[in-house]
Design a protein around this motif. Structure first.
Motif, PDB file in Angstrom:
ATOM      1  N   CYS A  28       6.100 -18.055  22.637  1.00 23.76           N
ATOM      2  CA  CYS A  28       7.565 -17.973  22.609  1.00 23.76           C
ATOM      3  C   CYS A  28       8.107 -17.964  21.186  1.00 23.76           C
ATOM      4  CB  CYS A  28       8.171 -19.125  23.403  1.00 23.76           C
ATOM      5  SG  CYS A  28       7.887 -19.024  25.177  1.00 23.76           S
ATOM      6  N   GLU A  29       7.515 -18.768  20.327  1.00 27.30           N
ATOM      7  CA  GLU A  29       7.969 -18.790  18.940  1.00 27.30           C
ATOM      8  C   GLU A  29       7.643 -17.485  18.232  1.00 27.30           C
ATOM      9  OE1 GLU A  29       6.174 -22.376  17.446  1.00 27.30           O
ATOM     10  OE2 GLU A  29       7.580 -23.653  18.565  1.00 27.30           O
ATOM     11  N   LYS A  30       6.431 -16.982  18.418  1.00 28.25           N
ATOM     12  CA  LYS A  30       6.019 -15.742  17.758  1.00 28.25           C
ATOM     13  C   LYS A  30       6.840 -14.545  18.224  1.00 28.25           C
ATOM     14  CE  LYS A  30       2.150 -12.650  17.016  1.00 28.25           C
ATOM     15  NZ  LYS A  30       0.745 -12.375  17.154  1.00 28.25           N
ATOM     16  N   GLU A  31       7.078 -14.474  19.538  1.00 25.81           N
ATOM     17  CA  GLU A  31       7.770 -13.322  20.121  1.00 25.81           C
ATOM     18  C   GLU A  31       9.275 -13.542  20.277  1.00 25.81           C
ATOM     19  OE1 GLU A  31       6.210 -10.228  21.044  1.00 25.81           O
ATOM     20  OE2 GLU A  31       4.759 -11.173  19.679  1.00 25.81           O
ATOM     21  N   LYS A  32       9.753 -14.701  19.829  1.00 26.79           N
ATOM     22  CA  LYS A  32      11.178 -15.043  19.886  1.00 26.79           C
ATOM     23  C   LYS A  32      11.719 -14.973  21.324  1.00 26.79           C
ATOM     24  CE  LYS A  32      12.016 -13.704  15.091  1.00 26.79           C
ATOM     25  NZ  LYS A  32      10.859 -14.382  14.676  1.00 26.79           N
ATOM     26  N   ILE A  33      10.976 -15.572  22.244  1.00 22.50           N
ATOM     27  CA  ILE A  33      11.393 -15.635  23.648  1.00 22.50           C
ATOM     28  C   ILE A  33      12.279 -16.858  23.808  1.00 22.50           C
ATOM     29  CG2 ILE A  33      10.628 -15.866  26.043  1.00 22.50           C
ATOM     30  CD1 ILE A  33       7.933 -14.588  25.118  1.00 22.50           C
ATOM     31  N   ALA A  34      13.558 -16.634  24.159  1.00 18.48           N
ATOM     32  CA  ALA A  34      14.518 -17.728  24.287  1.00 18.48           C
ATOM     33  C   ALA A  34      14.800 -18.087  25.741  1.00 18.48           C
ATOM     34  CB  ALA A  34      15.825 -17.351  23.593  1.00 18.48           C
ATOM     35  N   LEU A  35      14.550 -17.148  26.653  1.00 21.08           N
ATOM     36  CA  LEU A  35      14.865 -17.378  28.064  1.00 21.08           C
ATOM     37  C   LEU A  35      13.886 -16.597  28.913  1.00 21.08           C
ATOM     38  CD1 LEU A  35      16.830 -18.593  30.172  1.00 21.08           C
ATOM     39  CD2 LEU A  35      18.235 -16.534  29.896  1.00 21.08           C
ATOM     40  N   GLY A  36      13.295 -17.265  29.906  1.00 23.26           N
ATOM     41  CA  GLY A  36      12.346 -16.567  30.757  1.00 23.26           C
ATOM     42  C   GLY A  36      11.778 -17.437  31.853  1.00 23.26           C
ATOM     43  N   SER A  37      10.871 -16.843  32.614  1.00 24.90           N
ATOM     44  CA  SER A  37      10.175 -17.568  33.673  1.00 24.90           C
ATOM     45  C   SER A  37       8.670 -17.425  33.469  1.00 24.90           C
ATOM     46  CB  SER A  37      10.577 -17.044  35.050  1.00 24.90           C
ATOM     47  OG  SER A  37      10.173 -15.705  35.218  1.00 24.90           O
ATOM     48  N   ILE A  77      11.625 -21.070  30.657  1.00 27.19           N
ATOM     49  CA  ILE A  77      11.743 -21.169  29.209  1.00 27.19           C
ATOM     50  C   ILE A  77      13.224 -21.161  28.881  1.00 27.19           C
ATOM     51  CG2 ILE A  77      11.247 -20.047  26.996  1.00 27.19           C
ATOM     52  CD1 ILE A  77       8.987 -18.502  28.654  1.00 27.19           C
ATOM     53  N   THR A  78      13.673 -22.194  28.174  1.00 26.01           N
ATOM     54  CA  THR A  78      15.050 -22.257  27.707  1.00 26.01           C
ATOM     55  C   THR A  78      15.012 -22.741  26.257  1.00 26.01           C
ATOM     56  OG1 THR A  78      15.262 -24.481  28.658  1.00 26.01           O
ATOM     57  CG2 THR A  78      16.053 -22.643  30.011  1.00 26.01           C
ATOM     58  N   GLN A  79      16.147 -23.235  25.776  1.00 23.90           N
ATOM     59  CA  GLN A  79      16.254 -23.733  24.406  1.00 23.90           C
ATOM     60  C   GLN A  79      16.862 -25.136  24.415  1.00 23.90           C
ATOM     61  OE1 GLN A  79      15.857 -21.549  21.243  1.00 23.90           O
ATOM     62  NE2 GLN A  79      14.449 -20.862  22.822  1.00 23.90           N
ATOM     63  N   ALA A  83      15.316 -24.939  19.640  1.00 23.22           N
ATOM     64  CA  ALA A  83      13.866 -24.783  19.750  1.00 23.22           C
ATOM     65  C   ALA A  83      13.478 -24.415  21.183  1.00 23.22           C
ATOM     66  CB  ALA A  83      13.165 -26.078  19.348  1.00 23.22           C
ATOM     67  N   VAL A  84      12.308 -23.837  21.330  1.00 24.81           N
ATOM     68  CA  VAL A  84      11.790 -23.473  22.647  1.00 24.81           C
ATOM     69  C   VAL A  84      11.628 -24.739  23.487  1.00 24.81           C
ATOM     70  CG1 VAL A  84       9.794 -22.542  23.888  1.00 24.81           C
ATOM     71  CG2 VAL A  84      10.579 -21.446  21.777  1.00 24.81           C
ATOM     72  N   TYR A  85      12.068 -24.659  24.741  1.00 23.85           N
ATOM     73  CA  TYR A  85      11.940 -25.772  25.682  1.00 23.85           C
ATOM     74  C   TYR A  85      11.259 -25.238  26.936  1.00 23.85           C
ATOM     75  CZ  TYR A  85      13.267 -29.931  28.379  1.00 23.85           C
ATOM     76  OH  TYR A  85      13.251 -31.081  29.128  1.00 23.85           O
ATOM     77  N   LEU A  86      10.046 -25.710  27.193  1.00 27.41           N
ATOM     78  CA  LEU A  86       9.292 -25.300  28.375  1.00 27.41           C
ATOM     79  C   LEU A  86       9.405 -26.363  29.453  1.00 27.41           C
ATOM     80  CD1 LEU A  86       6.038 -24.139  26.580  1.00 27.41           C
ATOM     81  CD2 LEU A  86       7.752 -22.659  27.613  1.00 27.41           C
ATOM     82  N   HIS A  87       9.716 -25.931  30.671  1.00 30.29           N
ATOM     83  CA  HIS A  87       9.735 -26.840  31.822  1.00 30.29           C
ATOM     84  C   HIS A  87       8.792 -26.237  32.853  1.00 30.29           C
ATOM     85  CE1 HIS A  87      12.153 -29.096  35.131  1.00 30.29           C
ATOM     86  NE2 HIS A  87      10.931 -29.567  34.986  1.00 30.29           N
ATOM     87  N   LEU A  88       7.612 -26.867  33.014  1.00 25.92           N
ATOM     88  CA  LEU A  88       6.552 -26.317  33.843  1.00 25.92           C
ATOM     89  C   LEU A  88       6.094 -27.314  34.896  1.00 25.92           C
ATOM     90  CD1 LEU A  88       4.382 -24.843  30.947  1.00 25.92           C
ATOM     91  CD2 LEU A  88       6.021 -23.606  32.369  1.00 25.92           C
ATOM     92  N   GLU A 114      -4.528 -17.025  33.629  1.00 32.71           N
ATOM     93  CA  GLU A 114      -3.822 -15.748  33.736  1.00 32.71           C
ATOM     94  C   GLU A 114      -2.360 -16.045  34.008  1.00 32.71           C
ATOM     95  OE1 GLU A 114      -7.719 -13.426  35.519  1.00 32.71           O
ATOM     96  OE2 GLU A 114      -6.051 -13.863  36.877  1.00 32.71           O
ATOM     97  N   ILE A 115      -1.535 -15.773  33.010  1.00 28.62           N
ATOM     98  CA  ILE A 115      -0.135 -16.184  33.046  1.00 28.62           C
ATOM     99  C   ILE A 115       0.758 -14.976  32.788  1.00 28.62           C
ATOM    100  CG2 ILE A 115       1.593 -17.675  31.959  1.00 28.62           C
ATOM    101  CD1 ILE A 115      -0.730 -19.576  31.238  1.00 28.62           C
ATOM    102  N   VAL A 116       1.854 -14.925  33.533  1.00 23.96           N
ATOM    103  CA  VAL A 116       2.856 -13.881  33.351  1.00 23.96           C
ATOM    104  C   VAL A 116       4.156 -14.549  32.906  1.00 23.96           C
ATOM    105  CG1 VAL A 116       4.198 -12.074  34.500  1.00 23.96           C
ATOM    106  CG2 VAL A 116       1.785 -12.396  35.081  1.00 23.96           C
ATOM    107  N   VAL A 117       4.714 -14.052  31.806  1.00 22.17           N
ATOM    108  CA  VAL A 117       5.983 -14.552  31.278  1.00 22.17           C
ATOM    109  C   VAL A 117       6.993 -13.414  31.365  1.00 22.17           C
ATOM    110  CG1 VAL A 117       7.188 -15.426  29.242  1.00 22.17           C
ATOM    111  CG2 VAL A 117       4.841 -16.174  29.722  1.00 22.17           C
ATOM    112  N   ARG A 118       8.027 -13.647  32.150  1.00 20.05           N
ATOM    113  CA  ARG A 118       9.101 -12.653  32.262  1.00 20.05           C
ATOM    114  C   ARG A 118      10.272 -13.120  31.416  1.00 20.05           C
ATOM    115  NH1 ARG A 118       6.761 -12.388  37.336  1.00 20.05           N
ATOM    116  NH2 ARG A 118       6.042 -10.294  37.827  1.00 20.05           N
ATOM    117  N   THR A 119      10.734 -12.253  30.533  1.00 20.88           N
ATOM    118  CA  THR A 119      11.846 -12.610  29.656  1.00 20.88           C
ATOM    119  C   THR A 119      13.158 -12.146  30.269  1.00 20.88           C
ATOM    120  OG1 THR A 119      11.701 -10.573  28.371  1.00 20.88           O
ATOM    121  CG2 THR A 119      10.372 -12.446  27.623  1.00 20.88           C
ATOM    122  N   LEU A 120      14.208 -12.844  29.905  1.00 19.50           N
ATOM    123  CA  LEU A 120      15.560 -12.508  30.344  1.00 19.50           C
ATOM    124  C   LEU A 120      16.442 -12.378  29.114  1.00 19.50           C
ATOM    125  CD1 LEU A 120      15.790 -15.160  33.186  1.00 19.50           C
ATOM    126  CD2 LEU A 120      15.693 -12.679  33.516  1.00 19.50           C
TER     127      LEU A 120
END
Length: 141
Positions: A28-37, A77-79, A83-88, A114-120
């Motif tokens: 998330c930090e490398k790819e600048k993912i701020a919101l996702g599942s 994935i939120t903020q 900062a990145v905030y993961l709730h798993l 094997e993980i899929v991250v969908r960004t919003l």
């Protein structure tokens, strides 16, 4: 960790010994993912999961060791404070085919993940709810 991006979705492979939360945080930090599942499956050999007690406002943690199947990894994935905030959450199956699950505190991959991250598009923050739950809840900005 290896990954490939397809439109708004990342397909991620974690290897033996990698930790899920640290790896997703780095992605998330490398790819600048701020919101996702997040969703995933795989195998683990160590995990710490928790259950939040709203009345006591504390997590009860359980450490698990040994071969386990990750039958379900879900989250968002939120903020928080920029900062990145993961709730798993995770479900794990042991060799007796018993499933345990809860809030994910840590999980080390035992074979592969094997993980899929969908960004919003957009951004959702977190705000501590001090009055009712003691949890960091969605704050829509």
């Amino acid at each position: 960790m290896e990954f490939q991006k397809f439109a708004d979705t990342y397909v991620v492979r974690l290897d033996k010994g990698e930790e899920i939360i640290a790896s997703l945080q780095a992605l998330c930090e490398k790819e600048k993912i701020a919101l996702g599942s997040v969703e995933g499956i795989g195998a683990a050999d160590h995990a710490v999961i928790g259950l939040y007690d709203v009345g006591q406002r504390e997590y009860h943690k359980t450490e698990l060791n040994g071969p386990m199947e990750i039958t379900s990894l879900l989250g968002n994935i939120t903020q928080k404070d920029g900062a990145v905030y993961l709730h798993l959450h995770i479900n794990l199956c042991n060799k007796e085919m018993q499933i345990v699950g809860g809030h994910l505190n840590e999980c080390r991959i035992g074979a592969t993940g094997e993980i899929v991250v969908r960004t919003l598009p957009g951004k959702v923050e977190r705000l501590l709810d001090e009055k009712v739950t003691g949890l960091n809840l969605f704050k829509f900005v």
